[in-house]
Write an enzyme that holds these catalytic residues in place. Structure first.
Site, PDB file in Angstrom:
ATOM      1  N   THR A 268       0.854  -1.184   0.000  1.00 11.14           N
ATOM      2  CA  THR A 268       0.000   0.000   0.000  1.00 11.14           C
ATOM      3  C   THR A 268       0.880   1.221   0.000  1.00 11.14           C
ATOM      4  O   THR A 268       1.945   1.216   0.636  1.00 11.14           O
ATOM      5  CB  THR A 268      -0.925   0.001   1.231  1.00 11.14           C
ATOM      6  OG1 THR A 268      -1.489  -1.278   1.358  1.00 11.14           O
ATOM      7  CG2 THR A 268      -1.944   1.105   1.198  1.00 11.14           C
TER       8      THR A 268
ATOM      9  N   THR B 267      -2.500  -0.513  -3.563  1.00 11.90           N
ATOM     10  CA  THR B 267      -1.680  -1.545  -2.918  1.00 11.90           C
ATOM     11  C   THR B 267      -1.645  -2.834  -3.723  1.00 11.90           C
ATOM     12  O   THR B 267      -2.515  -3.082  -4.562  1.00 11.90           O
ATOM     13  CB  THR B 267      -2.258  -1.847  -1.509  1.00 11.90           C
ATOM     14  OG1 THR B 267      -1.422  -2.793  -0.851  1.00 11.90           O
ATOM     15  CG2 THR B 267      -3.653  -2.429  -1.582  1.00 11.90           C
TER      16      THR B 267
ATOM     17  N   ASN C 268      -1.157  -5.368  -1.485  1.00 12.60           N
ATOM     18  CA  ASN C 268      -1.270  -5.989  -0.158  1.00 12.60           C
ATOM     19  C   ASN C 268       0.089  -6.024   0.515  1.00 12.60           C
ATOM     20  O   ASN C 268       0.543  -4.982   0.964  1.00 12.60           O
ATOM     21  CB  ASN C 268      -1.926  -7.367  -0.230  1.00 12.60           C
ATOM     22  CG  ASN C 268      -2.412  -7.815   1.155  1.00 12.60           C
ATOM     23  OD1 ASN C 268      -2.553  -6.978   2.047  1.00 12.60           O
ATOM     24  ND2 ASN C 268      -2.661  -9.089   1.352  1.00 12.60           N
TER      25      ASN C 268
ATOM     26  N   ASP D  82      -6.976 -10.851   1.983  1.00 14.89           N
ATOM     27  CA  ASP D  82      -7.836  -9.913   2.726  1.00 14.89           C
ATOM     28  C   ASP D  82      -9.269 -10.426   2.872  1.00 14.89           C
ATOM     29  O   ASP D  82     -10.065  -9.857   3.605  1.00 14.89           O
ATOM     30  CB  ASP D  82      -7.853  -8.529   2.047  1.00 14.89           C
ATOM     31  CG  ASP D  82      -6.694  -7.664   2.513  1.00 14.89           C
ATOM     32  OD1 ASP D  82      -5.983  -8.071   3.443  1.00 14.89           O
ATOM     33  OD2 ASP D  82      -6.501  -6.579   1.950  1.00 14.89           O
TER      34      ASP D  82
ATOM     35  N   SER E 230     -11.171  -4.188   2.602  1.00 13.63           N
ATOM     36  CA  SER E 230      -9.927  -3.430   2.772  1.00 13.63           C
ATOM     37  C   SER E 230     -10.014  -2.558   4.015  1.00 13.63           C
ATOM     38  O   SER E 230     -11.097  -2.352   4.574  1.00 13.63           O
ATOM     39  CB  SER E 230      -9.728  -2.545   1.537  1.00 13.63           C
ATOM     40  OG  SER E 230      -8.650  -1.659   1.728  1.00 13.63           O
ATOM     41  N   SER E 231      -8.865  -2.045   4.442  1.00 14.32           N
ATOM     42  CA  SER E 231      -8.840  -1.028   5.504  1.00 14.32           C
ATOM     43  C   SER E 231      -8.389   0.318   4.960  1.00 14.32           C
ATOM     44  O   SER E 231      -8.224   1.278   5.729  1.00 14.32           O
ATOM     45  CB  SER E 231      -7.879  -1.446   6.621  1.00 14.32           C
ATOM     46  OG  SER E 231      -8.301  -2.638   7.212  1.00 14.32           O
TER      47      SER E 231
ATOM     48  N   GLY F 249      -0.446   0.438   5.725  1.00 11.76           N
ATOM     49  CA  GLY F 249      -0.286  -0.129   7.066  1.00 11.76           C
ATOM     50  C   GLY F 249      -1.293  -1.196   7.433  1.00 11.76           C
ATOM     51  O   GLY F 249      -1.482  -1.482   8.613  1.00 11.76           O
ATOM     52  N   GLY F 250      -1.971  -1.791   6.460  1.00 11.74           N
ATOM     53  CA  GLY F 250      -2.898  -2.892   6.763  1.00 11.74           C
ATOM     54  C   GLY F 250      -3.957  -2.455   7.753  1.00 11.74           C
ATOM     55  O   GLY F 250      -4.593  -1.408   7.598  1.00 11.74           O
TER      56      GLY F 250
HETATM   57  N1  GLY Z   1      -4.400  -4.993   1.730  1.00 12.32           N
HETATM   58  C1  GLY Z   1      -4.704  -4.269   2.889  1.00 12.32           C
HETATM   59  C2  GLY Z   1      -5.974  -3.510   2.804  1.00 12.32           C
HETATM   60  O1  GLY Z   1      -6.477  -3.297   1.724  1.00 12.32           O
HETATM   61  O2  GLY Z   1      -6.491  -3.133   3.822  1.00 12.32           O
END
Ligand code: GLY
Length: 568
Positions: A379, A397, A399, A421, A450-451, A471-472
């Site tokens: 990301t 991203t 990932n 995810d 996603s976050s 940052g996930g």
């Molecule tokens: N791959 C992490 C997100 O999309 O949250």
């Protein structure tokens, strides 16, 4: 201190904490400009996007140029093999729109595709195999952004990236460190070895020239043929051939059928500001707004930046939001998500009432709440503003850092491992420790949750803060804290970006902190019943604040040494 591996989008750290400074770079004051501002995680992308603004292009033109340049200069996360989200705000039109170019599950994907004979999740399959890749959305999403909101052609936006790939760029230390960290994983695939190692198998060192001829040819096909240059013809053939080598699922039809979507962003208010952030299939905007709603009931400015009291309240709000995430969030094209309920002030009040101001509520006692009503139905981030009143907040991203670590042979780009995810099995955490349920189960053509939280804050119809982060699972809380640092704690944007961060995601039941939270604050938090763990730095938030006098202030995140804010 222990060794830590952070798999968050675009962040790959394997190090001893004592040896890892929180900041890779050295920045303390924001960059100021009046006509345009670009903040990205790589100086070469910042420079190319700034040239576009200086030549009269708008923020979307600059954003698409930056995104393609990042795909060349920062291949661990900048990408054409992944997906993302872009928020576009136009003050003159009075609208904020969201472009969803998240990857999709291939049509042949099935709910249990990552379970082994014992019914357990095979993480190698969901993370480091051809089956880990979702159908990429980046090229289609960027093309749509230009077509709808830009003024330059796709070929013009691609030109700097093609030149950087064709002629090469000088490798900075961060680039060679990243490849060294992931050498074992990248080295498993012949196509990845060809790109990321020298012909004699040695590493690219700082100062070396890094040339990517295959990637240049792929980008040129897009410049000449538009999105068909990626989703059909030679590039599509190369992707499908790569899939067939490793049992991957993406077909010609999956590629041809991929469509990005224009969506309404999530909207909330916080202390008189309008907050716009990404709607599903990202959980980011929903939970940024939900946590802000809970925290609005507390005078955080008085309790102070990173005091024990403030961190306690933030952690309690975060826990409750992440518990809801585990149950309710998924792709709204497939499942109903109670968005109105989750982002309502009334629900926030209910959750606030369950927070003890002096004691931590153990996560085992927190279950997903009952928001109502259901509505029918790693990301890298960059922020850009222009002199026409437009702002772009974009997070995209593959990932993990280097995604699946698999380069499409002959096409020169890395494939994402975004399928991880999805919730591969209810109750089993993904790479970020996030628990998911039915709403995020694998289904054909569905987008994985996603976050990512590209966010634009407005005041009285004017763009005010443009921000977002990799940052996930930490993306949501990193973005949240920059907003709180500016709005509640009155920090300038660079100080807001630099300030040490905290994170709680319900499970595991711990407040994760960065270096820089004082030992007595930690002791007070532990006294309230919290477990506090200091781990590696979180996120790389690239932010812009627009002062009342119309000055643009850029705050690049020093946690990433190549980050760069430049204006004119
Ligand atoms: N791959 C992490 C997100 O999309 O949250």
């Amino acid at each position: 201190m222990s060794r830590v591996v952070t798999l968050g989008c675009c962040v790959a750290v394997t190090t001893s904490l004592s040896a890892q400074p929180i900041m890779e770079g050295d920045r303390s004051v924001p960059v100021e400009a009046r006509n345009g501002m670009v903040v990205t995680s790589h100086y070469l992308a910042t420079e190319e996007a700034l040239k576009v603004l200086k030549a009269g292009g708008n923020a979307v033109d600059a954003a698409v140029t930056a995104a393609f340049a990042l795909a060349v200069t920062q291949p661990r996360s900048g990408n054409i093999g992944g997906g993302g989200f872009m928020l576009v705000s136009s003050e003159t039109k009075g609208e904020v729109k969201a472009i969803d170019y998240r990857e999709k599950a291939p049509a042949a994907a099935t709910r249990d595709m990552y379970l082994n004979d014992q019914g357990e999740v095979d993480q190698k399959l969901s993370r480091f195999s051809h089956k880990a890749a979702g159908v990429p959305g980046t090229v289609a999403g960027l093309a749509l952004a230009l077509e709808k909101y830009g003024t330059i052609s796709l070929a013009e936006a691609l030109a700097p990236a093609i030149k950087l790939a064709e002629e090469g760029f000088v490798v900075p230390p961060r680039f060679s460190e990243g490849i060294r960290d992931r050498a074992v994983l990248l080295g498993q695939f012949e196509s990845s070895r060809k790109v990321f190692f020298k012909p004699d198998g040695t590493f690219y060192e700082p100062g070396d020239l890094f040339v990517q001829k295959d990637l240049a040819a792929t980008l040129r096909r897009v410049a000449e043929q538009g999105v068909k240059g990626f989703y059909e013809g030679k590039t599509a053939d190369l992707i499908v051939a790569e899939m067939q080598k490793g049992g991957g699922l993406i077909t010609h039809e999956d590629l041809k059928n991929y469509q990005p979507e224009i969506r309404e962003p999530v909207h909330g208010t916080y202390r008189g500001y309008d907050v716009y952030s990404m709607s599903p299939p990202s959980s980011g905007g929903t939970h940024v707004v939900q946590i802000l709603n809970i925290l609005e009931g507390y005078p955080l400015g008085e309790s102070g930046l990173n005091s024990a009291k403030t961190i306690h309240l933030m952690a309690e709000a975060m826990k409750r939001a992440y518990a809801d995430r585990s149950k309710y969030l998924g792709d709204t094209d497939f499942v109903d998500v109670p968005l109105k309920g989750l982002t309502s002030k009334a629900y926030a009040e209910e959750l606030r009432a369950s927070i003890d101001p002096a004691r931590a509520t153990p996560s085992v006692e927190i279950r997903p709440g009952n928001p109502s009503p259901y509505e029918s139905n790693e990301t890298t981030h960059f922020s850009i503003v222009d002199k026409y009143g437009n702002a772009v907040s974009n997070t995209y991203t593959i990932n993990f850092s280097y995604g699946s670590h698999i380069v499409v042979d002959g096409a020169g780009f890395l494939l994402n491992n975004e399928m991880d995810d999805f919730s591969a099995k209810p109750g089993v955490p993904n790479a970020y420790g996030l628990i998911g349920g039915e709403a995020n189960k694998i289904e054909p053509n569905k987008r994985m949750l996603s976050s990512m939280s590209p966010t634009i804050v407005m005041k009285d119809g004017k763009n005010f803060i443009v921000t977002g982060s990799p940052g996930g699972s930490r993306i949501i809380t990193t973005t949240l804290q920059v907003l709180l640092n500016v709005i509640d704690h009155h920090l300038n944007i660079q100080a807001a970006v630099n300030a040490p961060r905290v994170h709680h995601q319900w499970l595991p039941d711990e407040i994760r902190i960065e270096q820089g939270i004082s030992p007595d604050t930690i002791a007070l938090l532990e006294g309230m019943g919290h477990t506090v763990e200091q781990k590696a730095a979180m996120g790389a938030i690239q932010s812009i604040m627009i002062g009342e006098e119309g000055v643009f202030y850029g705050g690049a995140d020093p946690r990433r040494s190549t980050s760069s804010a430049q204006g004119y």
